[in-house]
Design a protein around this motif. Structure first.
Motif, PDB file in Angstrom:
ATOM      1  N   ASP A 107       0.829  -1.207   0.000  1.00  0.00           N
ATOM      2  CA  ASP A 107       0.000   0.000   0.000  1.00  0.00           C
ATOM      3  C   ASP A 107       0.864   1.259   0.000  1.00  0.00           C
ATOM      4  O   ASP A 107       0.492   2.263  -0.591  1.00  0.00           O
ATOM      5  CB  ASP A 107      -0.984   0.095   1.173  1.00  0.00           C
ATOM      6  CG  ASP A 107      -2.206  -0.780   0.989  1.00  0.00           C
ATOM      7  OD1 ASP A 107      -2.513  -1.164  -0.157  1.00  0.00           O
ATOM      8  OD2 ASP A 107      -2.850  -1.119   2.004  1.00  0.00           O
ATOM      9  N   ALA A 165      -9.339   4.795  -1.831  1.00  0.00           N
ATOM     10  CA  ALA A 165      -9.280   3.694  -0.877  1.00  0.00           C
ATOM     11  C   ALA A 165      -8.631   4.080   0.446  1.00  0.00           C
ATOM     12  O   ALA A 165      -8.589   3.281   1.367  1.00  0.00           O
ATOM     13  CB  ALA A 165      -8.509   2.525  -1.478  1.00  0.00           C
ATOM     14  N   TYR A 223      -4.967  -1.485  -3.415  1.00  0.00           N
ATOM     15  CA  TYR A 223      -6.164  -1.919  -2.679  1.00  0.00           C
ATOM     16  C   TYR A 223      -7.215  -2.502  -3.614  1.00  0.00           C
ATOM     17  O   TYR A 223      -7.844  -3.518  -3.290  1.00  0.00           O
ATOM     18  CB  TYR A 223      -6.767  -0.744  -1.910  1.00  0.00           C
ATOM     19  CG  TYR A 223      -7.958  -1.126  -1.048  1.00  0.00           C
ATOM     20  CD1 TYR A 223      -7.793  -1.459   0.295  1.00  0.00           C
ATOM     21  CD2 TYR A 223      -9.249  -1.162  -1.570  1.00  0.00           C
ATOM     22  CE1 TYR A 223      -8.874  -1.813   1.084  1.00  0.00           C
ATOM     23  CE2 TYR A 223     -10.334  -1.514  -0.797  1.00  0.00           C
ATOM     24  CZ  TYR A 223     -10.144  -1.839   0.535  1.00  0.00           C
ATOM     25  OH  TYR A 223     -11.217  -2.201   1.310  1.00  0.00           O
ATOM     26  N   HIS A 224      -7.409  -1.902  -4.760  1.00  0.00           N
ATOM     27  CA  HIS A 224      -8.536  -2.261  -5.623  1.00  0.00           C
ATOM     28  C   HIS A 224      -8.219  -3.342  -6.650  1.00  0.00           C
ATOM     29  O   HIS A 224      -9.095  -3.716  -7.442  1.00  0.00           O
ATOM     30  CB  HIS A 224      -9.076  -1.011  -6.333  1.00  0.00           C
ATOM     31  CG  HIS A 224      -9.921  -0.157  -5.450  1.00  0.00           C
ATOM     32  ND1 HIS A 224      -9.528   1.106  -5.034  1.00  0.00           N
ATOM     33  CD2 HIS A 224     -11.124  -0.385  -4.877  1.00  0.00           C
ATOM     34  CE1 HIS A 224     -10.469   1.609  -4.252  1.00  0.00           C
ATOM     35  NE2 HIS A 224     -11.446   0.741  -4.141  1.00  0.00           N
ATOM     36  N   ALA A 226      -6.855  -6.880  -6.272  1.00  0.00           N
ATOM     37  CA  ALA A 226      -6.364  -7.999  -5.464  1.00  0.00           C
ATOM     38  C   ALA A 226      -5.678  -9.069  -6.295  1.00  0.00           C
ATOM     39  O   ALA A 226      -4.850  -9.825  -5.785  1.00  0.00           O
ATOM     40  CB  ALA A 226      -7.523  -8.616  -4.674  1.00  0.00           C
ATOM     41  N   SER A 231      -2.171  -5.869  -0.363  1.00  0.00           N
ATOM     42  CA  SER A 231      -2.603  -4.629   0.268  1.00  0.00           C
ATOM     43  C   SER A 231      -2.796  -4.868   1.761  1.00  0.00           C
ATOM     44  O   SER A 231      -3.605  -5.719   2.161  1.00  0.00           O
ATOM     45  CB  SER A 231      -3.921  -4.138  -0.349  1.00  0.00           C
ATOM     46  OG  SER A 231      -4.529  -3.148   0.453  1.00  0.00           O
ATOM     47  N   ARG A 233      -4.144  -2.711   3.894  1.00  0.00           N
ATOM     48  CA  ARG A 233      -5.462  -2.231   4.297  1.00  0.00           C
ATOM     49  C   ARG A 233      -6.556  -3.208   3.869  1.00  0.00           C
ATOM     50  O   ARG A 233      -7.499  -3.456   4.621  1.00  0.00           O
ATOM     51  CB  ARG A 233      -5.710  -0.840   3.706  1.00  0.00           C
ATOM     52  CG  ARG A 233      -7.088  -0.270   4.072  1.00  0.00           C
ATOM     53  CD  ARG A 233      -7.169   1.213   3.788  1.00  0.00           C
ATOM     54  NE  ARG A 233      -6.394   1.978   4.744  1.00  0.00           N
ATOM     55  CZ  ARG A 233      -6.811   3.131   5.307  1.00  0.00           C
ATOM     56  NH1 ARG A 233      -7.986   3.621   5.014  1.00  0.00           N
ATOM     57  NH2 ARG A 233      -6.053   3.763   6.160  1.00  0.00           N
ATOM     58  N   ARG A 234      -6.440  -3.765   2.689  1.00  0.00           N
ATOM     59  CA  ARG A 234      -7.436  -4.741   2.247  1.00  0.00           C
ATOM     60  C   ARG A 234      -7.418  -5.970   3.149  1.00  0.00           C
ATOM     61  O   ARG A 234      -8.469  -6.531   3.489  1.00  0.00           O
ATOM     62  CB  ARG A 234      -7.162  -5.139   0.794  1.00  0.00           C
ATOM     63  CG  ARG A 234      -8.270  -6.014   0.189  1.00  0.00           C
ATOM     64  CD  ARG A 234      -8.000  -6.353  -1.267  1.00  0.00           C
ATOM     65  NE  ARG A 234      -6.781  -7.142  -1.432  1.00  0.00           N
ATOM     66  CZ  ARG A 234      -5.738  -6.759  -2.154  1.00  0.00           C
ATOM     67  NH1 ARG A 234      -5.754  -5.602  -2.801  1.00  0.00           N
ATOM     68  NH2 ARG A 234      -4.665  -7.529  -2.244  1.00  0.00           N
ATOM     69  N   SER A 235      -6.225  -6.400   3.567  1.00  0.00           N
ATOM     70  CA  SER A 235      -6.135  -7.564   4.445  1.00  0.00           C
ATOM     71  C   SER A 235      -6.794  -7.292   5.790  1.00  0.00           C
ATOM     72  O   SER A 235      -7.421  -8.180   6.372  1.00  0.00           O
ATOM     73  CB  SER A 235      -4.670  -7.969   4.651  1.00  0.00           C
ATOM     74  OG  SER A 235      -3.992  -7.075   5.507  1.00  0.00           O
ATOM     75  N   HIS A 237      -9.328  -5.156   6.294  1.00  0.00           N
ATOM     76  CA  HIS A 237     -10.772  -5.123   6.053  1.00  0.00           C
ATOM     77  C   HIS A 237     -11.354  -6.528   5.877  1.00  0.00           C
ATOM     78  O   HIS A 237     -12.504  -6.788   6.246  1.00  0.00           O
ATOM     79  CB  HIS A 237     -11.079  -4.266   4.831  1.00  0.00           C
ATOM     80  CG  HIS A 237     -10.855  -2.804   5.068  1.00  0.00           C
ATOM     81  ND1 HIS A 237     -10.850  -1.878   4.058  1.00  0.00           N
ATOM     82  CD2 HIS A 237     -10.616  -2.099   6.213  1.00  0.00           C
ATOM     83  CE1 HIS A 237     -10.635  -0.669   4.558  1.00  0.00           C
ATOM     84  NE2 HIS A 237     -10.489  -0.791   5.857  1.00  0.00           N
ATOM     85  N   ARG A 238     -10.548  -7.435   5.322  1.00  0.00           N
ATOM     86  CA  ARG A 238     -10.997  -8.816   5.144  1.00  0.00           C
ATOM     87  C   ARG A 238     -10.731  -9.688   6.367  1.00  0.00           C
ATOM     88  O   ARG A 238     -11.063 -10.867   6.358  1.00  0.00           O
ATOM     89  CB  ARG A 238     -10.295  -9.429   3.924  1.00  0.00           C
ATOM     90  CG  ARG A 238     -10.731  -8.844   2.596  1.00  0.00           C
ATOM     91  CD  ARG A 238     -10.008  -9.533   1.436  1.00  0.00           C
ATOM     92  NE  ARG A 238     -10.497  -9.084   0.132  1.00  0.00           N
ATOM     93  CZ  ARG A 238     -10.060  -9.540  -1.033  1.00  0.00           C
ATOM     94  NH1 ARG A 238      -9.094 -10.478  -1.055  1.00  0.00           N
ATOM     95  NH2 ARG A 238     -10.545  -9.090  -2.174  1.00  0.00           N
TER      96      ARG A 238
END
Length: 252
Positions: A107, A165, A223-224, A226, A231, A233-235, A237-238
């Motif tokens: 990120d 994001a 982020y957008h 995958a 990412s 931040r994505r990890s 959020h998931r």
């Protein structure tokens, strides 16, 4: 699967690459080319991934020179292959042929630099903290100390988190306003008291103010996408246990 490497015309003639996650040996949440020994991925698998990246850059894995990244503004000068503990810093510069400078991101901004005329290169890891503290400006200064000229330096920001994001709180905005009122232009309003921060625009502004001859962002959002990028931040959020690290590198 072959490696997927993003390159920039601004660095044409200098071996470099922003490696995506494709073509690696890792599995699970790390699926792909995870090059981070700091992750909980199997160390031997990470070593395989790094060896693939090294081969693509036409160096041995031992000539992949890196730093223990700590979100600082510190830059180290490298003139020989690394042995033993690697330094704590967030950028590297060199004028030594045959060495590849690499940094890891998920990120944050990976930034590669080159002065072809004077034979000096650099690589920086620039998250928001390192960027606001001056890691990009310090990298340019360290290159100049090795004989580079600011106007000859080209710099490219690779895949990183995009503004849409990057939601932050009011205290984050306050930190940037304390560093300079004009930093407000890198924020837009989000939902409620939240803001959206434009990290690559901030990085490009820092590079221009440092006097580089040319700079650009690859315009890839970690982020957008995958399928291509890890990412942090994505990890989060998931609610994943960990995340992979992308390698970016450059060599003379």
């Amino acid at each position: 699967m072959s490696l997927d490497i993003i390159r920039s015309d601004l660095l044409d003639g200098v071996p470099h690459g922003f490696f995506t996650r494709k073509g690696g040996a890792s599995s699970g949440v790390f699926e792909g080319l995870n090059c981070g020994f700091g992750s909980s991925d199997q160390r031997d698998i990470v070593a395989i991934n790094r060896a693939r990246a090294a081969a693509a850059m036409e160096v041995t894995p031992e000539n992949l020179c890196s730093v223990f990244q700590v979100h600082s503004a510190d830059v180290v000068t490298i003139d020989a292959p690394q042995t033993g503990d690697i330094p704590h810093a967030d950028a590297l510069v060199t004028a030594t042929k045959g060495l590849a400078l690499v940094i890891l991101t998920a990120d944050c901004q990976p930034v590669l630099f080159a002065d072809r005329t004077n034979g000096v290169i650099g690589a920086a890891h620039a998250g928001w903290r390192g960027a606001i503290d001056g890691v990009l400006e310090n990298t340019v200064a360290a290159m100049v100390a090795l004989g580079a000229e600011r106007g000859n330096i080209t710099a490219v920001i690779g895949p990183c988190i995009s503004q849409r994001a990057y939601e932050v709180g009011p205290e984050f905005l306050d930190d940037f306003l304390a560093a300079g009122d004009t930093n407000a232009r890198f924020f837009t309003n989000g939902e409620g008291d939240r803001y959206l921060f434009d990290l690559p625009a901030f990085g490009l502004n820092a590079l221009r103010e440092a006097g580089v001859g040319a700079c650009e962002w690859s315009r890839h959002c970690t982020y957008h996408d995958a399928a291509r990028f890890y990412s942090y931040r994505r990890s989060v959020h998931r609610k994943e246990a960990d995340y992979g690290r992308l390698l970016s590198g450059i060599r003379l």
